[in-house]
Design an enzyme around this catalytic site. Structure first.
Site, short mmCIF file in Angstrom:
data_model
loop_
_atom_site.label_atom_id
_atom_site.label_comp_id
_atom_site.label_asym_id
_atom_site.label_seq_id
_atom_site.Cartn_x
_atom_site.Cartn_y
_atom_site.Cartn_z
N TYR A 54 0.83 -1.22 0.00
CA TYR A 54 0.00 0.00 0.00
C TYR A 54 0.86 1.26 0.00
O TYR A 54 0.54 2.26 -0.65
CB TYR A 54 -0.98 -0.04 1.17
CG TYR A 54 -2.07 -1.05 0.89
CD1 TYR A 54 -2.06 -2.32 1.46
CD2 TYR A 54 -3.08 -0.76 -0.04
CE1 TYR A 54 -3.00 -3.27 1.14
CE2 TYR A 54 -4.04 -1.70 -0.37
CZ TYR A 54 -4.00 -2.96 0.21
OH TYR A 54 -4.93 -3.90 -0.15
N GLN A 91 -14.67 2.18 -5.88
CA GLN A 91 -13.95 1.04 -5.32
C GLN A 91 -12.48 1.41 -5.16
O GLN A 91 -11.71 0.67 -4.56
CB GLN A 91 -14.07 -0.18 -6.23
CG GLN A 91 -15.50 -0.66 -6.46
CD GLN A 91 -15.53 -1.76 -7.50
OE1 GLN A 91 -15.43 -2.95 -7.19
NE2 GLN A 91 -15.65 -1.38 -8.76
N HIS A 109 -14.18 0.91 -0.51
CA HIS A 109 -13.07 0.00 -0.16
C HIS A 109 -11.94 0.72 0.56
O HIS A 109 -10.83 0.18 0.65
CB HIS A 109 -12.53 -0.69 -1.43
CG HIS A 109 -13.47 -1.72 -1.97
ND1 HIS A 109 -13.34 -2.27 -3.22
CD2 HIS A 109 -14.59 -2.27 -1.43
CE1 HIS A 109 -14.32 -3.14 -3.42
NE2 HIS A 109 -15.10 -3.15 -2.36
C1 BV8 Z 1 -17.47 -8.70 1.76
C2 BV8 Z 1 -8.58 -3.73 -1.53
C3 BV8 Z 1 -18.82 -9.53 3.48
C4 BV8 Z 1 -8.28 -2.32 -1.74
C5 BV8 Z 1 -10.19 -4.99 -2.76
C6 BV8 Z 1 -20.90 -12.27 -2.91
C7 BV8 Z 1 -21.38 -11.27 -2.06
C8 BV8 Z 1 -20.56 -10.67 -1.12
C9 BV8 Z 1 -19.20 -11.05 -1.04
C10 BV8 Z 1 -18.71 -12.02 -1.88
C11 BV8 Z 1 -19.56 -12.64 -2.81
N1 BV8 Z 1 -18.81 -13.53 -3.49
C12 BV8 Z 1 -17.53 -13.51 -3.03
C13 BV8 Z 1 -17.44 -12.61 -2.04
C14 BV8 Z 1 -16.24 -12.32 -1.29
C15 BV8 Z 1 -15.37 -11.23 -1.90
C16 BV8 Z 1 -15.32 -11.27 -3.40
O1 BV8 Z 1 -16.02 -10.53 -4.06
N2 BV8 Z 1 -14.45 -12.12 -3.93
C17 BV8 Z 1 -14.29 -12.16 -5.38
C18 BV8 Z 1 -12.82 -12.47 -5.69
C19 BV8 Z 1 -15.25 -13.20 -5.94
N3 BV8 Z 1 -15.82 -9.93 -1.47
C20 BV8 Z 1 -15.38 -9.46 -0.29
O2 BV8 Z 1 -14.68 -10.10 0.46
C21 BV8 Z 1 -15.83 -8.06 0.12
N4 BV8 Z 1 -16.30 -8.11 1.46
O3 BV8 Z 1 -18.21 -9.15 0.94
O4 BV8 Z 1 -17.70 -8.76 3.09
C22 BV8 Z 1 -18.94 -9.47 4.94
C23 BV8 Z 1 -20.17 -9.75 5.50
C24 BV8 Z 1 -20.30 -9.70 6.87
C25 BV8 Z 1 -19.22 -9.39 7.67
C26 BV8 Z 1 -17.99 -9.12 7.10
C27 BV8 Z 1 -17.84 -9.16 5.72
C28 BV8 Z 1 -14.66 -7.07 0.13
C29 BV8 Z 1 -14.25 -6.74 -1.25
C30 BV8 Z 1 -13.14 -5.67 -1.23
C31 BV8 Z 1 -11.84 -6.32 -1.51
N5 BV8 Z 1 -10.76 -5.32 -1.64
N6 BV8 Z 1 -9.11 -4.26 -2.77
C32 BV8 Z 1 -7.17 -2.19 -2.74
O5 BV8 Z 1 -6.16 -2.91 -2.61
O6 BV8 Z 1 -7.34 -1.36 -3.64
S1 BV8 Z 1 -10.81 -5.54 -4.23
C33 BV8 Z 1 -10.04 -4.81 -5.58
O7 BV8 Z 1 -10.66 -5.33 -6.77
C34 BV8 Z 1 -10.29 -3.32 -5.66
O8 BV8 Z 1 -10.59 -2.72 -4.46
C35 BV8 Z 1 -11.45 -3.18 -6.60
O9 BV8 Z 1 -12.53 -2.75 -5.88
C36 BV8 Z 1 -11.78 -4.57 -7.00
C37 BV8 Z 1 -12.30 -4.64 -8.41
O10 BV8 Z 1 -11.30 -4.20 -9.26
P1 BV8 Z 1 -11.66 -3.13 -10.41
O11 BV8 Z 1 -11.70 -1.79 -9.79
O12 BV8 Z 1 -12.84 -3.57 -11.18
O13 BV8 Z 1 -10.34 -3.22 -11.27
P2 BV8 Z 1 -9.97 -4.32 -12.36
O14 BV8 Z 1 -8.52 -4.20 -12.63
O15 BV8 Z 1 -10.53 -5.65 -11.95
O16 BV8 Z 1 -10.79 -3.87 -13.66
C38 BV8 Z 1 -10.46 -2.65 -14.30
C39 BV8 Z 1 -11.43 -2.50 -15.45
O17 BV8 Z 1 -11.19 -1.23 -16.07
C40 BV8 Z 1 -11.25 -3.55 -16.53
O18 BV8 Z 1 -12.53 -4.05 -16.90
C41 BV8 Z 1 -10.60 -2.79 -17.69
O19 BV8 Z 1 -11.02 -3.28 -18.95
C42 BV8 Z 1 -11.13 -1.41 -17.47
N7 BV8 Z 1 -10.26 -0.32 -17.98
C43 BV8 Z 1 -8.91 -0.29 -18.01
N8 BV8 Z 1 -8.50 0.90 -18.53
C44 BV8 Z 1 -9.63 1.62 -18.79
C45 BV8 Z 1 -10.76 0.84 -18.44
N9 BV8 Z 1 -12.02 1.28 -18.60
C46 BV8 Z 1 -12.19 2.52 -19.12
N10 BV8 Z 1 -11.15 3.32 -19.49
C47 BV8 Z 1 -9.88 2.90 -19.33
N11 BV8 Z 1 -8.86 3.70 -19.72
#
Ligand code: BV8
Length: 242
Positions: A54, A91, A109
């Site tokens: 971080y 996010q 987040h």
């Molecule tokens: C929770 C930390 C519950 C910060 C991150 C169903 C329901 C609820 C939860 C779950 C569920 N299924 C699974 C879960 C658990 C889990 C989860 O989702 N797992 C995934 C892997 C399946 N979720 C959690 O654990 C969450 N907590 O649900 O708690 C709870 C209930 C009771 C009590 C306690 C808890 C917590 C989730 C947060 C995790 N932390 N990061 C950091 O380090 O930054 S996640 C991380 O990935 C980021 O924070 C971000 O939010 C997330 C998604 O990433 P994106 O922002 O989408 O980035 P990515 O690179 O993936 O995509 C970029 C996109 O931009 C691409 O599509 C690309 O094409 C596009 N792009 C690129 N350039 C451009 C562009 N678009 C336009 N213009 C451009 N120029």
């Protein structure tokens, strides 16, 4: 008539400002295992590694020549418009929306710009990177601050407010997010359920299983200013484009 809009942004909106995304090529997850750097267990096992992960991202924002891009700036303009009730949920943990002029940003987040007391959960503004000297002032003995970031398995911030805004919105727009992480990835379903128009703006082509009604494919820095111009001119955004 006031338009109630919820915008959800992801790493893609900051990509053109020079901030790495997570899942693109050379993204953050290419060089780090999620479990090691974005879970409470990873932090407990190796706080130095997680803090360095971080700190590197925070350092880039403090010292790098990173600036908000036209997408961030356009959303700040939309926020100021009296005929729009905007909830901006991000996010992202960078502060580029604020640098682009947005006043009300819900960082679901967390934020790189803050540290958090692990005991009281009180947050503290960080003017430099997190180190051994960063301790809270709310506990005795003082506790070492952790990154104010939501890791996997931790509850995101502002969920009640987000759900309330989604339940009443006319327009839900996701910008620059892969929809890989929940609960953020499920917001579009909630918006569809209340009859809102749902639009996905992303560099990647439309996903076959996408829940969004409309998809604009392209760069956020080009499409988001166009989106805001259309909304402020009262033009419909209910169409696809690539
Ligand atoms: C929770 C930390 C519950 C910060 C991150 C169903 C329901 C609820 C939860 C779950 C569920 N299924 C699974 C879960 C658990 C889990 C989860 O989702 N797992 C995934 C892997 C399946 N979720 C959690 O654990 C969450 N907590 O649900 O708690 C709870 C209930 C009771 C009590 C306690 C808890 C917590 C989730 C947060 C995790 N932390 N990061 C950091 O380090 O930054 S996640 C991380 O990935 C980021 O924070 C971000 O939010 C997330 C998604 O990433 P994106 O922002 O989408 O980035 P990515 O690179 O993936 O995509 C970029 C996109 O931009 C691409 O599509 C690309 O094409 C596009 N792009 C690129 N350039 C451009 C562009 N678009 C336009 N213009 C451009 N120029």
């Amino acid at each position: 008539m006031t338009q109630r809009i919820v915008v959800l942004t992801g790493a893609g909106i900051s990509a053109e400002s020079g901030v790495k995304t997570f899942r693109d090529e050379d993204g953050l997850w290419e060089s780090h295992h999620i479990e090691e750097v974005a879970t409470p267990e990873g932090y407990a096992a190796n706080p130095t590694l997680v803090e360095a992960f971080y700190n590197a991202r925070w350092q880039q924002l403090i010292q790098g020549d990173i600036a908000a891009n036209p997408a961030h700036i356009a959303l700040a303009l939309l926020e100021q418009h009296q005929d729009c009730e905007l909830m901006l949920v991000t996010q992202n943990i960078d502060n580029l929306h604020e640098r682009g002029g947005s006043k009300r940003v819900l960082h679901m987040h967390g934020e790189l710009a803050k540290g958090r007391c692990p005991q009281s959960q009180q947050t503290f503004i960080l003017n430099e990177i997190l180190g051994p000297d960063n301790v809270c002032t709310c506990c005795i003995p003082a506790q070492k601050l952790r990154p104010h970031v939501v890791w996997f398995g931790e509850m995101p911030f502002g969920m009640d407010s987000i759900h309330q805004a989604l339940a009443q919105c006319d327009l839900f727009i996701a910008i620059g997010t892969s929809g890989s992480v929940y609960p953020a990835a499920g917001f579009v379903d909630l918006a569809n359920q209340v009859g809102a128009l749902t639009l996905n703006i992303n560099l990647a082509p439309r996903d076959d299983h996408s829940e969004f009604q409309y998809h604009w494919q392209g760069k956020a820095s080009e499409l988001v200013p166009q989106l805001v111009t259309d909304i402020l001119a009262g033009h419909s955004v209910a169409h696809n484009q690539s």
